[in-house]
Design an enzyme around this catalytic site. Structure first.
Site, PDB file in Angstrom:
ATOM      1  N   TYR A  75      23.448  53.298 -11.620  1.00 33.58           N
ATOM      2  CA  TYR A  75      24.726  53.208 -12.337  1.00 33.58           C
ATOM      3  C   TYR A  75      25.839  53.886 -11.536  1.00 33.58           C
ATOM      4  CZ  TYR A  75      27.983  52.904 -16.212  1.00 33.58           C
ATOM      5  OH  TYR A  75      29.069  52.588 -16.984  1.00 33.58           O
ATOM      6  N   PHE A 127      50.295  33.302  -7.314  1.00 37.42           N
ATOM      7  CA  PHE A 127      49.219  32.439  -7.786  1.00 37.42           C
ATOM      8  C   PHE A 127      49.174  32.510  -9.311  1.00 37.42           C
ATOM      9  CE2 PHE A 127      44.798  31.401  -8.802  1.00 37.42           C
ATOM     10  CZ  PHE A 127      44.826  30.112  -8.343  1.00 37.42           C
ATOM     11  N   ASP A 128      48.616  31.473  -9.972  1.00 34.62           N
ATOM     12  CA  ASP A 128      48.789  31.389 -11.432  1.00 34.62           C
ATOM     13  C   ASP A 128      48.179  32.555 -12.209  1.00 34.62           C
ATOM     14  OD1 ASP A 128      46.177  30.494 -11.241  1.00 34.62           O
ATOM     15  OD2 ASP A 128      46.553  28.500 -12.037  1.00 34.62           O
ATOM     16  N   ASP A 218      48.463  39.940  -1.755  1.00 34.65           N
ATOM     17  CA  ASP A 218      47.366  39.239  -2.420  1.00 34.65           C
ATOM     18  C   ASP A 218      46.554  38.685  -1.262  1.00 34.65           C
ATOM     19  OD1 ASP A 218      45.666  37.262  -3.353  1.00 34.65           O
ATOM     20  OD2 ASP A 218      47.043  36.541  -4.890  1.00 34.65           O
ATOM     21  N   ALA A 220      43.509  37.340  -0.811  1.00 31.57           N
ATOM     22  CA  ALA A 220      42.351  36.441  -0.990  1.00 31.57           C
ATOM     23  C   ALA A 220      41.976  35.699   0.304  1.00 31.57           C
ATOM     24  CB  ALA A 220      42.635  35.447  -2.112  1.00 31.57           C
ATOM     25  N   LYS A 261      36.968  34.178  -1.767  1.00 35.02           N
ATOM     26  CA  LYS A 261      37.499  33.352  -0.676  1.00 35.02           C
ATOM     27  C   LYS A 261      37.040  33.986   0.653  1.00 35.02           C
ATOM     28  CE  LYS A 261      40.324  32.261  -4.245  1.00 35.02           C
ATOM     29  NZ  LYS A 261      40.177  32.861  -5.582  1.00 35.02           N
ATOM     30  N   HIS A 453      45.923  21.832 -18.001  1.00 35.09           N
ATOM     31  CA  HIS A 453      45.208  20.966 -17.053  1.00 35.09           C
ATOM     32  C   HIS A 453      43.697  21.156 -17.119  1.00 35.09           C
ATOM     33  CE1 HIS A 453      45.978  24.738 -15.009  1.00 35.09           C
ATOM     34  NE2 HIS A 453      45.186  24.435 -13.995  1.00 35.09           N
TER      35      HIS A 453
HETATM   36  C1  P61 Z   1      41.588  28.627  -6.359  1.00 38.83           C
HETATM   37  F1  P61 Z   1      42.869  26.593 -10.872  1.00 38.83           F
HETATM   38  N1  P61 Z   1      42.101  30.934  -6.647  1.00 38.83           N
HETATM   39  O1  P61 Z   1      42.457  28.586  -5.456  1.00 38.83           O
HETATM   40  P1  P61 Z   1      39.926  35.018  -9.033  1.00 38.83           P
HETATM   41  N2  P61 Z   1      44.967  34.941  -5.732  1.00 38.83           N
HETATM   42  C2  P61 Z   1      44.849  33.796  -5.071  1.00 38.83           C
HETATM   43  C3  P61 Z   1      43.923  32.845  -5.493  1.00 38.83           C
HETATM   44  O2  P61 Z   1      43.824  31.700  -4.836  1.00 38.83           O
HETATM   45  C4  P61 Z   1      43.090  33.123  -6.630  1.00 38.83           C
HETATM   46  C5  P61 Z   1      43.255  34.372  -7.282  1.00 38.83           C
HETATM   47  C6  P61 Z   1      44.199  35.257  -6.816  1.00 38.83           C
HETATM   48  C7  P61 Z   1      41.384  29.895  -7.067  1.00 38.83           C
HETATM   49  C8  P61 Z   1      40.476  29.911  -8.264  1.00 38.83           C
HETATM   50  C9  P61 Z   1      41.268  29.492  -9.454  1.00 38.83           C
HETATM   51  O3  P61 Z   1      43.733  28.426 -12.603  1.00 38.83           O
HETATM   52  C10 P61 Z   1      42.903  28.797 -11.590  1.00 38.83           C
HETATM   53  O4  P61 Z   1      38.840  35.625  -8.234  1.00 38.83           O
HETATM   54  C11 P61 Z   1      45.723  33.535  -3.899  1.00 38.83           C
HETATM   55  O5  P61 Z   1      39.739  33.585  -9.342  1.00 38.83           O
HETATM   56  O6  P61 Z   1      40.226  35.832 -10.258  1.00 38.83           O
HETATM   57  C12 P61 Z   1      42.152  32.183  -7.107  1.00 38.83           C
HETATM   58  O7  P61 Z   1      41.188  35.133  -8.082  1.00 38.83           O
HETATM   59  C13 P61 Z   1      42.443  34.757  -8.483  1.00 38.83           C
HETATM   60  C14 P61 Z   1      41.681  28.194  -9.621  1.00 38.83           C
HETATM   61  C15 P61 Z   1      41.685  30.436 -10.342  1.00 38.83           C
HETATM   62  C16 P61 Z   1      42.478  27.838 -10.681  1.00 38.83           C
HETATM   63  C17 P61 Z   1      42.495  30.096 -11.416  1.00 38.83           C
HETATM   64  O8  P61 Z   1      40.872  27.655  -6.646  1.00 38.83           O
END
Ligand code: P61
Length: 461
Positions: A75, A127-128, A218, A220, A261, A453
């Site tokens: 832990y 990012f969203d 960010d 990623a 990523k 979507h």
């Molecule tokens: C992707 F449709 N990306 O591109 P988490 N920052 C950035 C990302 O590209 C990202 C995250 C933070 C995805 C997965 C995804 O509505 C959606 O590990 C630059 O997914 O929490 C994620 O990182 C978030 C696709 C996420 C989506 C949310 O496909």
């Protein structure tokens, strides 16, 4: 893109294979109908080539799989945590590291630390998930990308750059007291994995210092960003990806990371910071939201796989193959005249649906019409990022707001598919392009109130 001195062929061989189910065209016509013409509703088993996302879909190496057996599931204070902490510190130079189960909890904690209602967060393009975390703290996310970043036809080597003039103007107009932080997403996902230059990152640091604002990355896809800097920016050709990454991080006060990523793992993430007081606060939130600070929502074995994956992603031969494969896919389509967002980015190929299907208006969902056709044609799964995902009705005026881009994204998982697979995808896209006039628009039959979507139902007009 400049040619890479090393070969772009795979710097690995394949030891384990995952069989793929082959379906017939008739089966796929039934499956897409039953999925209400939304590729998110298709079972992965029914997909031949899955380009829905490059997130969490990578193939791990033998070293990462071997690392799983060294998982210490204590832990508190497991050895894999110390390995990960040391690796992140070595790559980023940040003092404090907090493990999270993916990117968004890191975003949740960061935004909770720095934002208050009425504040703004400024970035190239949020990012969203980050955008949603900024908004749930009552703050405003503001995208200040350079104009070229939204033009699908012009060439610019760093289309992920933030517009420094717009950034400074915004800070002066709204006053620095109202700005929570500046954040650059590297590479910029929303316009197709476009890189940010070192010059731009450095310029943001200068602005941040001038107005006393914190600045985060960010991260990623930071390793892919480092590769583009090496290939395209004056003075970096002879530097290693690690040196470039370290310099990128040196201008920031911390980062959020979705390690799904460039961490080359199926699940994982972290938050890194330099500010000790903020780190203490962040640890409290981490314990509340994710878990004890030496595991943060991950198993010991996952921490080990991540520590190993982070280093592998900085291998230049891997990265030349990785970005090379994405470009191999996109270049075939470009040669056939298909409207591809240019230059091609680091992790995906974007198709410009305004030019691909000009006869289908944006409110008839051209991207989703294309994705349904692509699935039926070759069993390839892609996603639409346009009006369905980002369109909205303004609450005050009732006006329909259209997003600037209407694109289909084909994201390539890391180390998963061969170039034969890429050939299948390219042929299928070109085949559809040649008979594009036969495609029809769609209408919504079910629309969820949020993030529509993901779960929307559609039918052809
Ligand atoms: C992707 F449709 N990306 O591109 P988490 N920052 C950035 C990302 O590209 C990202 C995250 C933070 C995805 C997965 C995804 O509505 C959606 O590990 C630059 O997914 O929490 C994620 O990182 C978030 C696709 C996420 C989506 C949310 O496909």
């Amino acid at each position: 893109m400049a040619t890479y001195p090393f070969p772009e062929a795979e710097p690995f061989r394949i030891k384990v294979v995952e069989p793929l189910k082959m379906t017939t065209r008739e089966e796929r016509e039934r499956i897409i109908r039953e999925a209400h013409y939304n590729t998110f509703n298709i079972r992965s088993e029914d997909v031949y080539i899955d380009l829905l996302t490059d997130s969490g879909t990578a193939a791990m190496s033998q070293d990462q799989w071997a690392g799983l057996m060294l998982g210490d599931e204590a832990y508190a204070g497991c050895r894999n945590w110390f390995h990960l902490e040391e690796t992140v510190r070595d790559i980023t130079g940040f003092k404090y590291v907090l493990p999270t189960h993916q990117g968004r909890p890191a975003e949740n904690i960061l935004t909770a630390l720095y934002l208050r209602p009425g504040f703004a967060a400024l970035g190239n393009m949020f990012f969203d998930t980050t955008r949603a975390h900024v908004e749930t703290k009552g703050a405003l996310p503001r995208d200040l990308i350079i104009d070229e970043g939204l033009d699908t036809t012009v060439y610019h080597p760093f289309k992920g750059n933030i517009d420094i003039d717009k950034l400074e103007e915004y800070i002066k107009r709204e006053t620095p007291e109202k700005i929570g932080f500046i954040m650059l997403t590297v590479t910029c996902n929303n316009n197709g994995g476009q890189p940010v230059s070192m010059e731009n990152i450095r310029a943001v640091r200068e602005v941040a210092d001038k107005y006393g604002l914190p600045f985060f990355l960010d991260a990623a896809r930071y390793a892919e960003n480092a590769f583009f800097i090496k290939m395209r920016e004056e003075g970096y050709a002879d530097k290693s990806l690690k040196e470039i990454a370290r310099e990128m991080f040196s201008y920031a006060d911390g980062c959020t990371m979705s390690a799904k990523k460039d961490g080359l793992v199926n699940m994982g993430g972290f938050l890194a910071l330099n500010d000790e007081a903020k780190f203490r606060e962040a640890q409290q939130l981490l314990i509340l939201l994710e878990g004890f600070p030496t595991y943060g929502g991950l198993a010991g074995r996952d921490l080990e796989a991540l520590a190993r994956g982070l280093r592998e992603a900085l291998d230049e031969r891997y990265m030349a193959y990785r970005v090379g494969q994405v470009h191999y896919l996109g270049n075939q389509m470009l040669k056939a005249g298909v409207p591809v967002f240019q230059p091609i980015g680091g992790h995906c190929v974007l198709l410009d649906m305004k030019r691909f299907l000009p006869h289908i208006p944006q409110d008839q969902f051209p991207s989703e019409a294309f994705c349904a056709e692509l699935y039926v044609d070759s069993g390839t799964r892609a996603i639409g990022l346009g009006f369905l995902a980002f369109g909205r009705v303004d609450r005050e005026s009732g006006e329909v707001i259209y997003p600037p881009l209407e694109v289909v994204r084909m994201a390539v998982p890391r180390r998963v598919y061969t170039n034969n697979h890429m050939d299948v995808v390219a042929r299928s896209v070109i085949n559809i392009y040649e008979r594009r006039e036969t495609l029809r628009g769609m209408r919504l039959t079910y629309e969820p109130p949020m993030l529509r979507h993901f779960r929307a139902h559609l039918e052809p007009l």
